[in-house]
Design a protein around this motif. Structure first.
Motif, PDB file in Angstrom:
ATOM      1  N   LEU A 103       0.653  -1.349   0.118  1.00 44.80           N
ATOM      2  CA  LEU A 103      -0.044  -0.124   0.019  1.00 44.80           C
ATOM      3  C   LEU A 103       0.849   1.148  -0.030  1.00 44.80           C
ATOM      4  CD1 LEU A 103      -2.854  -0.919   2.747  1.00 44.80           C
ATOM      5  CD2 LEU A 103      -3.162  -0.479   0.039  1.00 44.80           C
ATOM      6  N   VAL A 104       1.924   1.176   0.764  1.00 45.65           N
ATOM      7  CA  VAL A 104       2.892   2.596   0.862  1.00 45.65           C
ATOM      8  C   VAL A 104       3.662   2.628  -0.108  1.00 45.65           C
ATOM      9  CG1 VAL A 104       2.527   2.110   3.500  1.00 45.65           C
ATOM     10  CG2 VAL A 104       4.493   1.438   2.402  1.00 45.65           C
ATOM     11  N   VAL A 105       4.009   4.068  -0.211  1.00 42.93           N
ATOM     12  CA  VAL A 105       5.160   4.268  -1.158  1.00 42.93           C
ATOM     13  C   VAL A 105       6.381   3.865  -0.581  1.00 42.93           C
ATOM     14  CG1 VAL A 105       6.348   6.442  -2.306  1.00 42.93           C
ATOM     15  CG2 VAL A 105       3.966   6.440  -2.020  1.00 42.93           C
ATOM     16  N   PRO A 106       7.296   2.953  -1.473  1.00 43.46           N
ATOM     17  CA  PRO A 106       8.616   2.725  -1.021  1.00 43.46           C
ATOM     18  C   PRO A 106       9.526   3.666  -0.121  1.00 43.46           C
ATOM     19  CG  PRO A 106       7.964   1.607  -3.064  1.00 43.46           C
ATOM     20  CD  PRO A 106       7.184   2.724  -2.983  1.00 43.46           C
ATOM     21  N   LYS A 165       4.474   1.308  -7.229  1.00 42.44           N
ATOM     22  CA  LYS A 165       5.156   2.306  -6.544  1.00 42.44           C
ATOM     23  C   LYS A 165       4.219   2.859  -5.113  1.00 42.44           C
ATOM     24  CE  LYS A 165       7.396   4.230 -10.489  1.00 42.44           C
ATOM     25  NZ  LYS A 165       7.556   5.423 -11.411  1.00 42.44           N
ATOM     26  N   GLY A 166       3.357   2.021  -4.804  1.00 43.13           N
ATOM     27  CA  GLY A 166       2.515   2.228  -3.698  1.00 43.13           C
ATOM     28  C   GLY A 166       1.383   3.502  -3.672  1.00 43.13           C
ATOM     29  N   GLU A 167       0.324   3.351  -3.051  1.00 43.25           N
ATOM     30  CA  GLU A 167      -0.534   4.575  -3.092  1.00 43.25           C
ATOM     31  C   GLU A 167      -0.797   5.432  -2.020  1.00 43.25           C
ATOM     32  OE1 GLU A 167      -4.555   2.642  -3.960  1.00 43.25           O
ATOM     33  OE2 GLU A 167      -3.520   0.565  -4.010  1.00 43.25           O
ATOM     34  N   TYR A 168      -0.102   5.149  -0.888  1.00 43.11           N
ATOM     35  CA  TYR A 168      -0.288   6.016   0.419  1.00 43.11           C
ATOM     36  C   TYR A 168       1.152   6.408   0.733  1.00 43.11           C
ATOM     37  CZ  TYR A 168      -4.854   4.136  -0.157  1.00 43.11           C
ATOM     38  OH  TYR A 168      -6.039   3.765  -0.680  1.00 43.11           O
ATOM     39  N   MET A 215       3.204   6.379  11.508  1.00 43.36           N
ATOM     40  CA  MET A 215       1.808   6.149  11.133  1.00 43.36           C
ATOM     41  C   MET A 215       1.604   4.402  10.835  1.00 43.36           C
ATOM     42  SD  MET A 215      -1.328   6.757  10.593  1.00 43.36           S
ATOM     43  CE  MET A 215      -1.433   8.404  10.829  1.00 43.36           C
ATOM     44  N   GLN A 216       2.506   3.904  10.042  1.00 49.70           N
ATOM     45  CA  GLN A 216       2.355   2.422   9.802  1.00 49.70           C
ATOM     46  C   GLN A 216       2.478   1.524  11.172  1.00 49.70           C
ATOM     47  OE1 GLN A 216       4.716   0.878   6.495  1.00 49.70           O
ATOM     48  NE2 GLN A 216       5.213   3.060   6.149  1.00 49.70           N
ATOM     49  N   GLY A 217       3.079   2.171  12.139  1.00 54.57           N
ATOM     50  CA  GLY A 217       3.444   1.572  13.361  1.00 54.57           C
ATOM     51  C   GLY A 217       1.973   1.640  14.059  1.00 54.57           C
ATOM     52  N   PHE A 218       1.408   2.850  13.824  1.00 50.52           N
ATOM     53  CA  PHE A 218       0.185   3.048  14.665  1.00 50.52           C
ATOM     54  C   PHE A 218      -0.923   2.211  13.796  1.00 50.52           C
ATOM     55  CE2 PHE A 218      -3.819   5.464  15.534  1.00 50.52           C
ATOM     56  CZ  PHE A 218      -3.864   5.470  16.705  1.00 50.52           C
TER      57      PHE A 218
END
Length: 477
Positions: A49-52, A79-82, A88-91
């Protein structure tokens, strides 16, 4: 217990191949597989999901390992969307445990008082539906939608361990507790293995939404079969064989009758309970760091491809699952042959399950980019953690069978604080996802694991406590 089954039930018992206590244990095992595929799949999906990360070197940062060929091509294609930060990923990864913590105790009390079947079934149904709705939540409100649906899923899964413990307390005799109990709880590891492998494959070949939909549908299917084939207690099952009913009545019949008042004061003020809680928190810190953050370490530091990530992260948990099954059999054998007391066995296995993972995860962080050595270290770490399910995890059943669901709710619920805290802490400690930063994470885990296991070795116990109704009978024996 009297045989109050209908006539058709007495007839259907002749067609049963497996004892019903084994069937119930298998459904518990499958329940945890579904629960953990629902829970853990986000750890892989989030890498899609996340941008690398931008791996451009800044002063004082370590360079990541060379990418696999597949990883290089994946970065080009996906390339990820978010643009979610590591914090934030940890949360997001930790938000599950907000709901998980809140519902533990109510679920345990309900399971002890009214039976585990419907508590467990309804909770897993909600978990499955939440998993299926996760893509909609992300489309609706991005990270905050994902956080909300993860909290709901966590709330649904909070009563799962307490209800399963109450179910095992009603169905599994003490002499089979380590074998059947460890097998049931090994569904945690089996679910993690399947989640890692299947998530990796589905993310490689399909859209990330398919991962949530498949795991959600399987969970709903489990609910339907479980409701049809299982009961909270042996005397409620229409198809149990008379011989098994008599055996269970002799072994644990007195523990499954009535709705007893919970001895809160005696339970909460005991050293044994405190040691059990601390041990659970310590174990959960080490385990949750691995199940939620290992895929990120493999992707961000070692830079495996998504498909390879699934297989590589599955290997340590497959080793843990094998050890869990073997250690359950070994524990029962040691106790049955009189080579160790139940108390000594529980403490020894808990200590091994703490020290081994702590040492070998630290060793992995010093292995640099030697990918084979890193994976071997993680595999040995999780292999030794497999002893835990024949150790401290069984002590709620040992200490007070009549209140096993409530004790599991307290210990496992407070242990979930580790699950809630560890991903944000890891995110804060690894803002650049370097080896040096991750090394600090693993050293912290070693300290927490060892200290908690020492406390359990001193104050923990597998002896029946005085507040349990079976205490007098145990003393007479």
């Amino acid at each position: 217990m009297e045989d109050n089954r209908p006539e058709w039930g007495k007839g259907c018992s002749r067609g049963c191949i497996l004892p019903q206590r084994v069937v119930v244990t298998i459904f518990g095992f499958l329940c945890l597989i579904c629960a953990y595929t629902n829970r853990v799949s986000i750890s892989h999906v989030i890498t899609k999901l996340v941008v690398p990360l931008n791996r451009t070197l800044d002063e004082g940062r370590e360079e990541a390992c060379p990418k696999d060929d597949d990883a290089t091509s994946e970065t080009t294609v996906n390339k990820g969307e978010y643009k979610w930060s590591e914090q934030m990923q940890g949360f997001i990864l930790g938000s599950f445990y907000i709901g998980y913590l809140i519902t533990h105790l109510p679920g345990g009390i309900l399971a002890d008082k009214y039976g585990a079947k419907w508590v467990l079934g309804i909770c897993m149904l909600i978990s499955g539906l939440s998993t299926m709705c996760t893509p909609l939540a992300i489309s609706w409100a991005e990270e905050w939608g994902l956080i909300v649906i993860r909290i709901i899923m966590g709330g649904a899964q909070g009563p799962v361990f307490p209800a399963l413990t109450a179910l095992l307390s009603a169905w599994v005799p003490a002499k089979e507790r380590a074998t059947l109990g460890a097998f049931c709880y090994s569904g945690v590891t089996a679910g993690t293995v399947l989640s890692n492998i299947c998530s990796g494959l589905m993310l490689h070949y399909f859209h990330w939404r398919i991962t949530f939909i498949v795991f959600g549908i399987v969970t709903v299917a489990w609910f339907l079969f479980f409701i049809l084939l299982c009961t909270s207690r042996p005397d409620q099952h229409p198809c149990i064989k008379p011989s098994e009913m008599a055996y269970l009545n002799e072994q644990i019949g007195q523990r499954v009758k009535g709705k007893l008042p919970i001895p809160w004061k005696d339970m909460l003020l005991s050293k044994a309970m405190l040691a059990c809680i601390i041990s659970q928190i310590g174990h959960d810190w080490g385990y949750y760091v691995m199940i939620t953050c290992l895929p990120k370490y493999i992707a961000d530091v070692l830079q495996f491809s998504i498909r390879s990530n699934g297989f590589v992260t599955a290997l340590p948990f497959l080793a843990m699952w094998c050890c869990t099954i073997l250690s359950g059999w070994l524990a029962d054998w040691l106790i049955r042959k009189g080579k160790m007391s139940m108390d000594a066995e529980r403490k020894l296995f808990t200590f091994i399950a703490a020290v081994g993972p702590g040492i070998f995860t630290v060793a992995a962080s010093y292995s640099g980019c030697n990918k084979a050595l890193v994976i071997a270290s993680f595999t040995i770490a999780m292999l030794t953690m497999g002893f835990y399910y024949a150790g401290q995890k069984l002590t709620p059943l040992d200490m007070a069978p009549a209140f096993a669901g409530t004790i599991m709710a307290i210990t496992n619920g407070l242990g979930s604080l580790s699950g809630m805290a560890s991903p944000p802490v890891v995110g804060a400690l690894t803002p650049h996802a370097t080896m040096h930063e991750w090394r600090i994470v693993f050293w912290l885990g070693l300290i927490i694991l060892v200290v908690s296991s020492i406390i359990f070795a001193i104050w923990g116990t597998a002896e029946v406590q005085s507040y349990d109704p079976s205490y007098t009978a145990e003393k007479k024996q």
